[in-house]
Design an enzyme around this catalytic site. Structure first.
Site: not given
Lengths: 790, 272
Positions: A71, A134
């Site tokens: 990430h 997300h």
């Protein structure tokens, strides 16, 4: 051997016995601490600490785990990839950044290196753009996941000192009527996810007063287990106020909300597959949203900017304070010293490592020269936002963290920001789909109705109206146009009071094509995003890329990623549209399988005069309707095939040089005011585009398929009407501009195919001049608007 | 008052978000408007330096408790006496969307007997429920009492956008008819939701976007100097803000919302 030893201090601090750990134990540590590092990475950490002749603390290992996560560090895009043909050193450099480097347009100010991409706009102002993924949090907690996704991307914009002025959101859900019996435990029903995500996005954007102006919603079976949530934000800033120059001695000021246990291990969670247990294990990884806090934060930050009091800014997203302090120090070749006990907490009892990596929302980090500190603190106090000095930047390239006088971490920044490269294998296998055969229906009216009511085409009005798309009063071209809520191809924002120049925002996404070939999917996404921008008059387009893929450690997933990246280079280069920012989300895998690889391309264009923007609704009976662009027998992945239960093989391609030229001509025609309405041809092809223009404008159309420019092989009315070939437009031109328009279009493929008419029917005549579609606009509109609840 | 002497205060608190575009409307009319945080005003105690007060739209304090409730209490607690004097001197007070909710929560509207201790009306959760952003039509009902619509003909239909989740104007059920009569008797009814042909919505969604009693979109107090409305006139100020300005012909330079601000400035100009 005990792997963990508690230090004799009045708080929770463990030393991890890394130096004596064997391979198995290294992985055990990575697993038990939830840091998600693989063996190779754990060994690199071990080597580092053997050189230092000591064991790491839990704070240090957690910090490394955050910084090196997929990430935060994008290891897949930066790593080495072996394909059957060659070895790729960094997908990012080879395909994405390369476009921008080679095109090197003077209007690209800052690309890829910051929280958001920056491009020149007007009168010393720059436009900032960023789109975030997300997906994982939204799968666990749809409302909170989507709300914090929006909050996070808005902070990315604040993180380049820009004022957020518009949001976009592109969402992917499973079919809303999905059978409950088929849902694995731990997976939430698409309808629940849909409602939660939409409410979450609205909650944040509306409360903050940022209009949500552009978006899309796509339905696909693979999204049942892997919801797709892309949140974007556009901002504007005076370039002379942009500063990222932290100096040794500057104070590290943490501003915004308090720090709590919400959002622990968000990044490691986002870098793993979803399982049946994700709900219980990872629920704390989803943060809690408070948009009003961020609204106040925005006020204080823009004021600090305008008064020139800060030396740098960054948002606290993945990895929390650990990543923000490290990145800010590293960027300006500084070091940083943090006193962790100064961080304001939501409740007592948090361990230092928790404080350091928590991803609690609405927080940002500023570096402030000592002499400005008092003023900055006053500004934040005036907005009722907490601001706390938590440390100081140094000149030694070291990250040092103390808690209550105890050293809890000391790491070299160059070590932290040079993780070992991953090496992965990629192999794309062409799927063996076949082109279906079925007889051509005699009358296609019914199919047109079915198509406008299919979920991927139907009006998203019930969702769009739940978002404020008018706040700030700058939305010139709205997502829903006019009295019938017509689907404009792009949104236009006029951000400056003293200028008519506008920002044009559009997107392109075609996951269905990717099932056949991710290369042509990516090409089509770029074409769609650019042509949507073109339709309203946007040009000088910059692109943002967002990838949602499965587990990149599996070679077939990575193979398809490589193919789509190749197309990103080929077609962004071909369209002369640089990438300025991007974000990837991997490990979108659930008990139901991997996500359909989903590339989102967002296009940010400009229009010199918003008064010349063109909407998609037909304006005047008697006007000529032209089709611009060639129609090919390309129905693979089309909505028409899907309606019949097929996928097919003939995926739409892009002939980029022709497409670019054609779009340039359309822009010229728009600037010359020859064009009264313009709509791109996408899902559902010619039929759907014509229907949408017609029922949004309230006038019928009579079209002749015989005139549609096509390849010789095309002899079926349904294929002509429903092919999804790229780079095509329907354009309305008044009779008196016929010659002007045709002169301008010379050298492009185009043809007059009909007229706008007074009555309220869409009539299409087939290749033998028979009427193949005869549909009432009221009924079409009704089908289109009510499919998703209107 | 000369135009350049006019000073409009656009108040804000955390969560206010329509202040900039509201200020822009006054800027365009050549009137000085300042955006002031409530805390700043409390600190300086200078409310009476201003000629007019605007509560703009947004989600003040997150609209927790009820929309506008916290801002209303915060204003009353800190500025009660100044505000009373401000109102008594006939200085205009305008509330848009969240600002309307504040005026009702603060007892300034409908204000049958002056500022009331408890709210006499409510802006309740929309029916159908949920946030709703759309353009609506409202019919001008005032016979001249409301200073904010003095420049608008009675019966004229105006087009403006709404964007809210709590805009359903309600009176206490048992006082509904009595209060409505008073609104009419005092010429306090300013805007009612209608269709483009000037037919009242009669509660029908989406013409009436929130289920408001008697299609009420905006009311003023009996003196006509305090005015609240759910639609956003500041978002319907310029022609390019219209949802269908691309439809044929020339784009108008301005649109309907402008007349609200114009009326207000005109009143101030004439005021001694």
């Amino acid at each position: 051997m005990s792997l963990y030893a508690k230090r004799n201090v009045p708080f929770e601090l463990f030393e991890v016995n890394l130096l004596d750990a064997d391979d198995k134990q290294l992985l055990q540590i990575s697993g038990e601490m939830g840091i998600g590092l693989n063996l190779n990475e754990m060994k690199a950490v071990q080597r580092y600490f053997s050189r230092k002749k000591r064991n790491p603390t839990d704070v240090e290992l957690q910090t490394i785990g955050q910084t090196w996560s997929e990430h935060c560090y994008h290891k897949t895009f930066k790593g080495n990839i072996a394909t059957p043909k060659s070895e790729i050193r960094s997908l990012f450099k080879t395909y994405i950044a390369k476009v921008t480097n080679e095109l090197n347009p003077p209007w690209c100010i800052s690309v890829f290196e910051d929280n958001a991409g920056l491009i020149d706009f007007e009168k010393g102002y720059a436009v900032a753009a960023k789109v975030e993924t997300h997906n994982h949090p939204s799968a666990i907690e749809p409302f909170g996941g989507a709300a914090t996704g929006t909050g996070g991307v808005i902070r990315d914009i604040l993180g380049v000192w820009a004022d957020p002025i518009a949001c976009t959101d592109v969402l992917g859900f499973g079919p809303l009527d999905y059978d409950y019996e088929k849902l694995p435990s731990g997976t939430k029903h698409p309808r629940y996810v849909f409602r939660g995500v939409v409410a979450g996005i609205g909650h944040y954007g509306n409360n903050m007063g940022i209009p949500t102006v552009n978006g899309a919603i796509y339905f696909d079976e693979s999204y049942v287990g892997n919801v797709v949530v892309y949140c974007g934000c556009i901002g504007i800033l005076p370039m002379n106020r942009f500063v990222k120059n932290t100096r040794p001695g500057d104070v590290a000021v943490l501003v915004g909300g308090k720090t709590g246990r919400d959002g622990i291990h968000g990044v490691t969670f986002a870098s793993a597959e979803l399982t049946r247990k994700s709900e219980e294990v990872s629920r704390p990884a989803v943060q809690i949203a408070n948009p009003i806090e961020e609204e106040k934060l925005k006020r204080a930050i823009t004021r600090t900017r305008d008064e020139g009091l800060g030396s740098a800014i960054t948002d606290l997203g993945g990895g929390g304070i650990s990543c923000a302090t490290g990145e800010m120090a590293n960027r300006s070749n500084c070091g940083v010293y943090v006193e962790l006990e100064k961080v304001p907490l939501k409740y007592p009892g948090m361990a230092p490592w928790e404080i350091y990596i928590s991803e609690s929302q609405e927080r940002m980090l500023l570096s402030v020269p000592e002499k400005n500190l008092q003023k900055v603190l006053e500004i934040f106090e005036g907005e009722e936002v907490e601001a706390t000095s938590i440390g100081r930047f140094t000149d030694n390239g070291i990250l040092r963290v103390d808690y209550l006088g105890q050293r809890v971490a000391e790491l070299d920044l160059h070590f932290m920001f040079e993780p070992p490269r991953v090496r992965r294998n990629a192999k794309w296998k062409e799927p063996d789909y076949e082109e279906p055969y079925f007889p051509e229906p005699e009358n296609l009216t019914y199919d047109v109705f079915k198509l406008v009511a299919s979920l991927n085409i139907a009006s998203k009005e019930s969702v769009v109206r739940a978002y404020d798309h008018e706040v700030k009063g700058n939305t010139v071209l709205k997502p829903l146009h006019g009295r019938y809520g017509g689907p404009n191809d792009a949104a236009v924002i006029k951000p400056l009071s003293d200028s008519w120049k506008g920002i044009v925002i559009s997107c392109g996404m075609n996951p269905n094509y990717g099932k056949i070939d991710p290369y042509w999917m990516a090409a089509s996404c770029i074409d769609e995003a650019v042509r949507n921008n073109t339709s309203v008059g946007g040009r000088r387009v910059a692109l943002l890329d967002n990838f949602t893929w499965g587990n990149p450690e599996k070679s077939d997933r990575l193979g398809s990623l490589v193919r789509s990246c190749q197309a990103c280079y080929d077609f962004a280069k071909g369209f002369r549209t640089p990438f300025i920012s991007g974000k990837d989300s991997f490990y979108n895998e659930s008990p139901l399988g991997p996500v359909t690889p989903t590339l989102l391309i967002t296009a940010i264009g400009v229009i010199p005069d918003v008064k010349k923007a063109v909407s998609m609704d037909v304006k005047q009976p008697g006007d000529i309707i032209y089709i611009v662009g060639q129609t090919y027998p390309e129905l693979g992945g089309s909505q028409y095939y899907q309606l019949r239960g097929f996928i097919g093989k003939t995926v739409p391609k892009v002939r980029v040089d022709k497409a670019r030229k054609l779009m340039d001509s359309i822009i010229k025609a728009i600037d010359s005011r020859y064009v009264k309405s313009c709509h791109d041809l996408s899902e559902g092809g010619l039929a759907v585009a014509a229907a949408e223009m017609s029922f949004s404008g309230g006038y019928g159309m009579a079209l002749r398929l015989e005139n549609v420019p096509r390849t010789e092989k095309m002899s079926r009315n349904d294929f002509l009407l429903f092919s999804e070939s790229n780079s095509r437009f329907l354009v309305e031109v008044p009779e008196k501009r016929r010659e002007d328009f045709e002169t301008l279009m010379k050298g492009n493929v185009y043809a007059e195919i009909g007229r706008v008419k007074k009555d309220s029917y869409l009539s299409v005549y087939g290749l033998n001049d028979e009427k193949v579609v005869d549909a009432s606009l009221a009924e079409l509109r009704n089908c289109w608007r009510s499919a998703l609840g209107g | 008052m000369k135009k350049k002497e006019i000073r409009v205060c656009i108040m804000r608190v955390g969560g206010t978000n329509c202040d900039a575009e509201t200020k822009r409307a006054f800027d365009d009319l050549g009137v000085k408007a300042e955006i002031v945080h409530l805390n700043e005003m409390v600190k300086k105690g200078n409310l009476l330096d201003y000629s007019a007060l605007v509560f703009p739209g947004g989600f003040s304090y997150g609209d927790y408790v009820r929309a506008g409730a916290i801002w209303a209490k915060g204003t009353l607690t800190n500025l009660r006496y100044d505000l009373r004097r401000f109102v008594e001197e006939g200085r205009p007070v305008l509330g848009i969307c969240n600002g309307f909710q504040v005026l009702v929560e603060a007892g300034l509207l409908p204000g049958f007997e002056g500022i009331s201790e408890y709210p006499e009306a409510a802006l309740a959760t929309n029916v159908p429920i949920g946030y709703h952003c759309n353009w609506v039509y409202v019919k001008h009902e005032s016979s001249g009492q409301c200073l904010f619509t003095k420049e608008i003909q009675k019966g004229k239909v105006l087009r403006m956008p709404v964007a809210h989740a709590e805009g359903r104007f309600l009176f206490p059920k048992e006082k509904e008819n009595d209060y409505l009569k008073r609104l009419y008797d005092n010429d306090q009814l300013v805007f009612r939701y209608c269709d483009e042909n000037s037919e009242y919505a009669n509660g029908a969604y989406p013409i009436n976007p929130n289920g408001a009693f008697h299609d009420i979109a905006g009311i003023c107090d009996p003196t006509g100097t305090i005015f609240g409305l759910m639609p956003h006139p500041e978002r319907a100020y310029y022609g390019w803000q219209l949802p269908d300005w691309t439809k044929g012909g020339r784009m108008p330079k301005y649109c309907d919302g402008k007349s609200v601000f114009e009326s207000m400035v005109e009143y101030l100009r004439k005021k001694s």
